[in-house]
Design a protein around this motif. Structure first.
Motif, short mmCIF file in Angstrom:
data_model
loop_
_atom_site.label_atom_id
_atom_site.label_comp_id
_atom_site.label_asym_id
_atom_site.label_seq_id
_atom_site.Cartn_x
_atom_site.Cartn_y
_atom_site.Cartn_z
N ILE A 234 0.81 -1.21 0.00
CA ILE A 234 0.00 0.00 0.00
C ILE A 234 0.85 1.27 0.00
N GLY A 235 2.00 1.18 0.62
CA GLY A 235 2.83 2.36 0.78
C GLY A 235 2.53 3.04 2.10
N GLY A 236 3.52 3.69 2.63
CA GLY A 236 3.38 4.31 3.95
C GLY A 236 2.35 5.42 3.99
N GLY A 237 2.17 6.13 2.88
CA GLY A 237 1.23 7.25 2.86
C GLY A 237 -0.22 6.83 2.88
N ASN A 238 -0.51 5.59 2.56
CA ASN A 238 -1.90 5.14 2.49
C ASN A 238 -2.27 4.19 3.62
N LEU A 239 -1.47 4.12 4.65
CA LEU A 239 -1.77 3.21 5.77
C LEU A 239 -3.03 3.63 6.52
N ALA A 240 -3.29 4.93 6.58
CA ALA A 240 -4.51 5.39 7.26
C ALA A 240 -5.75 4.95 6.50
N VAL A 241 -5.71 5.03 5.17
CA VAL A 241 -6.83 4.58 4.35
C VAL A 241 -7.03 3.08 4.53
N PHE A 242 -5.92 2.32 4.52
CA PHE A 242 -5.99 0.88 4.74
C PHE A 242 -6.59 0.58 6.11
N SER A 243 -6.22 1.33 7.12
CA SER A 243 -6.73 1.10 8.47
C SER A 243 -8.24 1.30 8.55
N VAL A 244 -8.74 2.30 7.86
CA VAL A 244 -10.19 2.54 7.85
C VAL A 244 -10.91 1.40 7.15
N PHE A 245 -10.38 0.99 5.99
CA PHE A 245 -10.98 -0.15 5.28
C PHE A 245 -10.91 -1.42 6.14
N LEU A 246 -9.79 -1.64 6.81
CA LEU A 246 -9.64 -2.83 7.65
C LEU A 246 -10.64 -2.82 8.79
N LEU A 247 -10.86 -1.67 9.39
CA LEU A 247 -11.85 -1.56 10.47
C LEU A 247 -13.25 -1.92 9.96
N VAL A 248 -13.60 -1.40 8.81
CA VAL A 248 -14.92 -1.68 8.25
C VAL A 248 -15.09 -3.17 7.95
N PHE A 249 -14.09 -3.76 7.30
CA PHE A 249 -14.20 -5.18 6.93
C PHE A 249 -14.10 -6.10 8.15
N ALA A 250 -13.32 -5.72 9.15
CA ALA A 250 -13.23 -6.55 10.36
C ALA A 250 -14.55 -6.53 11.13
N VAL A 251 -15.17 -5.36 11.21
CA VAL A 251 -16.47 -5.26 11.88
C VAL A 251 -17.52 -6.06 11.11
N ALA A 252 -17.49 -5.97 9.78
CA ALA A 252 -18.45 -6.74 8.96
C ALA A 252 -18.22 -8.23 9.14
N THR A 253 -16.97 -8.67 9.19
CA THR A 253 -16.68 -10.09 9.39
C THR A 253 -17.17 -10.55 10.75
N ALA A 254 -16.91 -9.76 11.78
CA ALA A 254 -17.37 -10.12 13.13
C ALA A 254 -18.89 -10.17 13.18
N ALA A 255 -19.55 -9.24 12.51
CA ALA A 255 -21.02 -9.24 12.49
C ALA A 255 -21.56 -10.48 11.79
N LEU A 256 -20.93 -10.88 10.69
CA LEU A 256 -21.39 -12.07 9.98
C LEU A 256 -21.13 -13.35 10.76
N VAL A 257 -20.02 -13.39 11.48
CA VAL A 257 -19.73 -14.58 12.28
C VAL A 257 -20.70 -14.68 13.45
N PHE B 166 -9.04 -14.11 9.53
CA PHE B 166 -8.77 -12.68 9.52
C PHE B 166 -8.04 -12.25 8.26
N GLY B 167 -7.52 -13.19 7.49
CA GLY B 167 -6.90 -12.85 6.22
C GLY B 167 -7.88 -12.28 5.22
N VAL B 168 -9.16 -12.63 5.37
CA VAL B 168 -10.18 -12.12 4.45
C VAL B 168 -10.36 -10.61 4.59
N PRO B 169 -10.61 -10.07 5.80
CA PRO B 169 -10.73 -8.61 5.89
C PRO B 169 -9.41 -7.89 5.60
N ILE B 170 -8.27 -8.50 5.95
CA ILE B 170 -6.99 -7.88 5.63
C ILE B 170 -6.85 -7.76 4.11
#
Length: 181
Positions: free
Chosen positions: A99-122, A148-152
């Protein structure tokens, strides 16, 4: 569009395909292959190399290396406590290179969304349409296994796709402006 940008975009597109394969493999087998993570690292380093040659700055690669080491050191104790898999730790450690160091914040937001969605589905498998799929998620919930590799992977795919879109828009708009002047 420059040749370096085109090569970087090809590497990123290959990384997206590999991330999709990793997500599917982790979803079905709860395993992330070391060779896939190593190939992702090579693709990420290659894309960062092309970017560094294009911008004449190695800062992005340094930030990515620092982010990868920091994520590995932060997640390693959780692997020791058996709270997260070794493949997940390695995949998270490689994502800053993709992703590059400059886009880690964007990745973190996406990861939060997908991790919450995964937890909700489980936790609420009745939200899923197919009976077999619902049965599979209930099985994961009983065993306490969450891939957890899926939301990552999903977060990395979204961050890389956004990055590619931005690079293409900037490249094409700068070419249009140069032709008008």
């Amino acid at each position: 569009m420059s040749l370096l940008l085109a090569a970087s975009l090809v590497f990123k597109a290959l990384a997206i395909l590999l991330l999709a394969r990793i997500a599917w493999t982790d979803f079905t087998t709860q395993k992330i292959a070391n060779r896939a993570v190593l190939l992702l690292l090579c693709l990420g380093l290659g894309a960062l190399q092309f970017q560094a040659l294009q911008t004449h700055s190695w800062l992005e690669m340094g930030i990515s290396a620092f982010g990868g080491v920091a994520l590995f050191l932060a997640l390693f104790p959780f692997w020791l406590l058996r709270k997260i898999g070794a493949g997940d730790v390695k995949l998270m450690s490689v994502t800053p290179f993709l992703i590059g160091g400059g886009n880690l914040a964007v990745f973190s937001v996406f990861l939060l969304v997908f991790a919450v969605a995964t937890a909700a589905l489980v936790k609420n498998p009745f939200l899923l349409p197919a009976g077999v799929f619902r049965h599979y998620v209930q099985h994961m919930d009983r065993k306490g296994v969450v891939p957890f590799g899926v939301p990552i992977s999903a977060a990395a795919i979204c961050a890389i796709a956004l990055q590619m879109y931005h690079a293409v828009v900037v490249a094409t708009s700068s070419g249009v402006l140069e032709q008008l002047n």
